[in-house]
Write an enzyme that holds these catalytic residues in place. Structure first.
Site, PDB file in Angstrom:
ATOM      1  N   HIS A  81       6.394   1.844  -9.820  1.00 27.42           N
ATOM      2  CA  HIS A  81       7.617   2.120  -9.051  1.00 27.42           C
ATOM      3  C   HIS A  81       8.718   2.289 -10.087  1.00 27.42           C
ATOM      4  O   HIS A  81       9.207   1.315 -10.647  1.00 27.42           O
ATOM      5  CB  HIS A  81       7.940   0.980  -8.077  1.00 27.42           C
ATOM      6  CG  HIS A  81       9.137   1.304  -7.222  1.00 27.42           C
ATOM      7  ND1 HIS A  81       9.048   1.601  -5.885  1.00 27.42           N
ATOM      8  CD2 HIS A  81      10.447   1.433  -7.551  1.00 27.42           C
ATOM      9  CE1 HIS A  81      10.260   1.895  -5.422  1.00 27.42           C
ATOM     10  NE2 HIS A  81      11.128   1.788  -6.407  1.00 27.42           N
ATOM     11  N   HIS A  83      -1.047   6.849  -2.427  1.00 27.36           N
ATOM     12  CA  HIS A  83      -0.015   5.796  -2.343  1.00 27.36           C
ATOM     13  C   HIS A  83       0.344   5.578  -0.883  1.00 27.36           C
ATOM     14  O   HIS A  83       1.027   6.408  -0.271  1.00 27.36           O
ATOM     15  CB  HIS A  83       1.242   6.190  -3.130  1.00 27.36           C
ATOM     16  CG  HIS A  83       2.354   5.168  -3.065  1.00 27.36           C
ATOM     17  ND1 HIS A  83       3.013   4.727  -4.185  1.00 27.36           N
ATOM     18  CD2 HIS A  83       2.913   4.504  -2.026  1.00 27.36           C
ATOM     19  CE1 HIS A  83       3.925   3.832  -3.836  1.00 27.36           C
ATOM     20  NE2 HIS A  83       3.893   3.684  -2.525  1.00 27.36           N
ATOM     21  N   ASP A 110       3.394   7.629   0.419  1.00 28.11           N
ATOM     22  CA  ASP A 110       4.300   6.480   0.474  1.00 28.11           C
ATOM     23  C   ASP A 110       4.706   6.169   1.908  1.00 28.11           C
ATOM     24  O   ASP A 110       5.828   5.709   2.163  1.00 28.11           O
ATOM     25  CB  ASP A 110       5.540   6.698  -0.411  1.00 28.11           C
ATOM     26  CG  ASP A 110       6.306   5.392  -0.633  1.00 28.11           C
ATOM     27  OD1 ASP A 110       5.725   4.306  -0.414  1.00 28.11           O
ATOM     28  OD2 ASP A 110       7.492   5.460  -1.013  1.00 28.11           O
ATOM     29  N   HIS A 117       5.696   8.365  -6.357  1.00 25.14           N
ATOM     30  CA  HIS A 117       6.762   8.925  -5.521  1.00 25.14           C
ATOM     31  C   HIS A 117       7.965   9.398  -6.353  1.00 25.14           C
ATOM     32  O   HIS A 117       9.077   8.894  -6.212  1.00 25.14           O
ATOM     33  CB  HIS A 117       7.206   7.949  -4.420  1.00 25.14           C
ATOM     34  CG  HIS A 117       7.354   6.501  -4.809  1.00 25.14           C
ATOM     35  ND1 HIS A 117       8.113   6.098  -5.872  1.00 25.14           N
ATOM     36  CD2 HIS A 117       6.835   5.374  -4.262  1.00 25.14           C
ATOM     37  CE1 HIS A 117       8.070   4.788  -5.953  1.00 25.14           C
ATOM     38  NE2 HIS A 117       7.294   4.323  -4.998  1.00 25.14           N
ATOM     39  N   HIS A 153       1.300   2.341   2.273  1.00 24.01           N
ATOM     40  CA  HIS A 153       1.506   0.945   2.692  1.00 24.01           C
ATOM     41  C   HIS A 153       0.835   0.767   4.044  1.00 24.01           C
ATOM     42  O   HIS A 153       1.271   1.368   5.028  1.00 24.01           O
ATOM     43  CB  HIS A 153       3.006   0.630   2.805  1.00 24.01           C
ATOM     44  CG  HIS A 153       3.723   0.817   1.512  1.00 24.01           C
ATOM     45  ND1 HIS A 153       3.920  -0.216   0.616  1.00 24.01           N
ATOM     46  CD2 HIS A 153       4.263   1.920   0.940  1.00 24.01           C
ATOM     47  CE1 HIS A 153       4.564   0.254  -0.445  1.00 24.01           C
ATOM     48  NE2 HIS A 153       4.779   1.540  -0.287  1.00 24.01           N
ATOM     49  N   LYS A 185      -0.077  -2.488  -9.879  1.00 21.03           N
ATOM     50  CA  LYS A 185       1.216  -1.926  -9.502  1.00 21.03           C
ATOM     51  C   LYS A 185       2.376  -2.656 -10.168  1.00 21.03           C
ATOM     52  O   LYS A 185       2.494  -3.872 -10.045  1.00 21.03           O
ATOM     53  CB  LYS A 185       1.346  -2.017  -7.981  1.00 21.03           C
ATOM     54  CG  LYS A 185       2.682  -1.575  -7.442  1.00 21.03           C
ATOM     55  CD  LYS A 185       2.820  -0.071  -7.458  1.00 21.03           C
ATOM     56  CE  LYS A 185       4.230   0.343  -7.099  1.00 21.03           C
ATOM     57  NZ  LYS A 185       4.275   1.390  -6.089  1.00 21.03           N
TER      58      LYS A 185
HETATM   59  C1  NCD Z   1       8.193   0.723   0.489  1.00 26.91           C
HETATM   60  C2  NCD Z   1       7.890  -0.366   1.516  1.00 26.91           C
HETATM   61  O1  NCD Z   1       8.535  -0.407   2.562  1.00 26.91           O
HETATM   62  O2  NCD Z   1       6.973  -1.164   1.297  1.00 26.91           O
HETATM   63  N1  NCD Z   1       9.440   1.337   0.819  1.00 26.91           N
HETATM   64  C3  NCD Z   1       9.864   2.560   0.434  1.00 26.91           C
HETATM   65  O3  NCD Z   1      11.027   2.886   0.692  1.00 26.91           O
HETATM   66  N2  NCD Z   1       9.079   3.396  -0.203  1.00 26.91           N
HETATM   67  C4  NCD Z   1       8.168   0.154  -0.877  1.00 26.91           C
HETATM   68  C5  NCD Z   1       8.138   1.197  -1.955  1.00 26.91           C
HETATM   69  O4  NCD Z   1       7.145   1.908  -2.126  1.00 26.91           O
HETATM   70  O5  NCD Z   1       9.138   1.313  -2.653  1.00 26.91           O
HETATM   71 ZN    ZN Z   2       5.513   2.788  -1.689  1.00 25.84          ZN
END
Ligand code: NCD
Ligand code: ZN
Length: 348
Positions: free
Chosen positions: A136, A13, A247, A174, A15, A99
């Site tokens: 999520h 996971h 995450d 997460h 971003h 997702k």
């Molecule tokens: C994530 C993001 O910034 O894209 N933020 C986070 O706090 N984890 C989005 C997510 O996974 O909830």
């Molecule tokens: Zn995330």
């Protein structure tokens, strides 16, 4: 000096963002992990196979020449996702999950699902084709306390969903509570969870230690110490349902240090090192490899990596900021020592 070699891990996971931001952060993940499940919450969201294919190309193009890193793409589920798109996603060979963001739950979740029943046709097709649902797990309603949102979602949405689609593969992402640990551990086969480093290292006091600390704000928000203890026991307990997902979620510094700061912590610069710290403190370094390199691959039906990485038990201090597109980002533990470093990579 102790060192530890493990089969190359994967991040289930992450971003990676897009454009100049992508170019700034992708190397941190690619240096450590062989594969990563890439979140689709871009703006606009990655809602189709075509958009996912184009995003994958941009990720690959931003890798340094010779990098061996496989971005595993995901599709962003909306009220309008068709069973046909799910069939295409399963057939394309580069999409590994769909997702579910409850609309309004987190960063760029506005296009998410407003009512889970709207997604039933897509979910039924996913159950048929074996496509995984990545969740999520938070109820974003104003009348649910922010610290209870995961528990509320599990009880009101996830538990019924897992029963309604008994063959659907589900990853609760997460996880942050003892309730989530208990739910996943006791669930039917085909249900798993990822755990981040920050939820293993901190409880919610970290957000308020000496003042308000925006760089400790992520969603789902850090919880109580007893929750952290439950996550620690799950991650280090050798149960294959629990595996690594950082995450890592970078935001520009000004977007976090703000009167209304974004959720997300950037940890990719130490994405495996932080778990080594956690497992060492728990006296379970012997289980780091299965958590980081085996259980996720097994759940996704992918081969485990045969090459290895080496971690060295030697402190290093990440910089206080990294370049991030035209701005900067504040990494987790910037300016503070981390107990383990990656061999040959050091302080990037
Ligand atoms: C994530 C993001 O910034 O894209 N933020 C986070 O706090 N984890 C989005 C997510 O996974 O909830
Ligand atoms: Zn995330």
């Amino acid at each position: 000096m102790t060192s530890l070699s493990i089969q190359r891990p994967d991040d289930w996971h992450v971003h990676l963002r897009d454009g100049a931001a992508l170019a700034s952060v992708v190397r941190f993940t690619a240096e450590r992990f062989g594969r990563a499940i890439v979140m689709p919450n871009l703006s606009p969201a990655v809602t189709s196979v075509d958009l996912a294919a184009a995003y994958r190309k941009r990720i690959v193009a931003s890798l340094a020449p010779g990098t061996r890193f496989d971005p595993l793409m995901t599709l962003y589920l909306t009220d309008a996702t068709s069973p046909q798109e799910i069939a295409l996603a399963t057939a394309c060979g580069f999409i590994y999950g769909v997702k579910l963001y409850p609309a309004g739950a987190t960063t760029h979740s506005n296009a998410g699902v407003t009512d889970i029943s709207r997604a039933y046709p897509a979910l039924a097709r996913m159950e048929e084709t074996g496509m995984r649902l990545l969740v999520h797990g938070e109820t974003p309603h104003a009348d649910v306390d922010v610290f209870d949102r995961e528990t509320h979602f599990i009880d009101s949405v996830l538990a019924p969903l897992v029963a309604r689609f008994p063959k659907l593969k589900v990853v609760l992402e997460h996880i942050t509570t003892s309730h989530a640990v208990e739910f996943v551990a006791a669930a039917r086969p085909g249900v798993a969870a990822t755990i981040t480093p920050q939820h293993l290292l901190h409880n919610r006091n970290a957000i308020f230690s000496g003042g308000i600390r925006p760089h400790y704000y992520c969603l789902p928000i850090l919880k109580r110490e007893r929750d952290r203890q439950a996550l620690l026991a799950a991650a280090t307990g050798g149960n294959p349902r629990f595996f690594l997902g950082t995450d890592s979620a970078p935001h520009e510094r000004a977007a976090k240090e703000s009167s209304c700061g974004c959720a997300g912590m950037f940890t990719a610069h130490a994405g495996i090192e932080l778990y080594a710290e956690v497992f060492e403190q728990a006296g379970r370094l012997d289980r780091l490899q299965s958590f980081a390199s085996h259980f996720g691959a097994d759940f996704y039906g992918l081969p485990r990596h045969v090459d290895t990485i080496t971690l060295i038990n030697e402190p290093w201090v990440p910089p206080k900021s990294y370049d991030f597109g035209n701005g900067t980002l504040v990494p987790y533990r910037g300016g503070e020592a981390i107990g383990w470093r990656l061999a040959d990579k050091g302080i990037a």
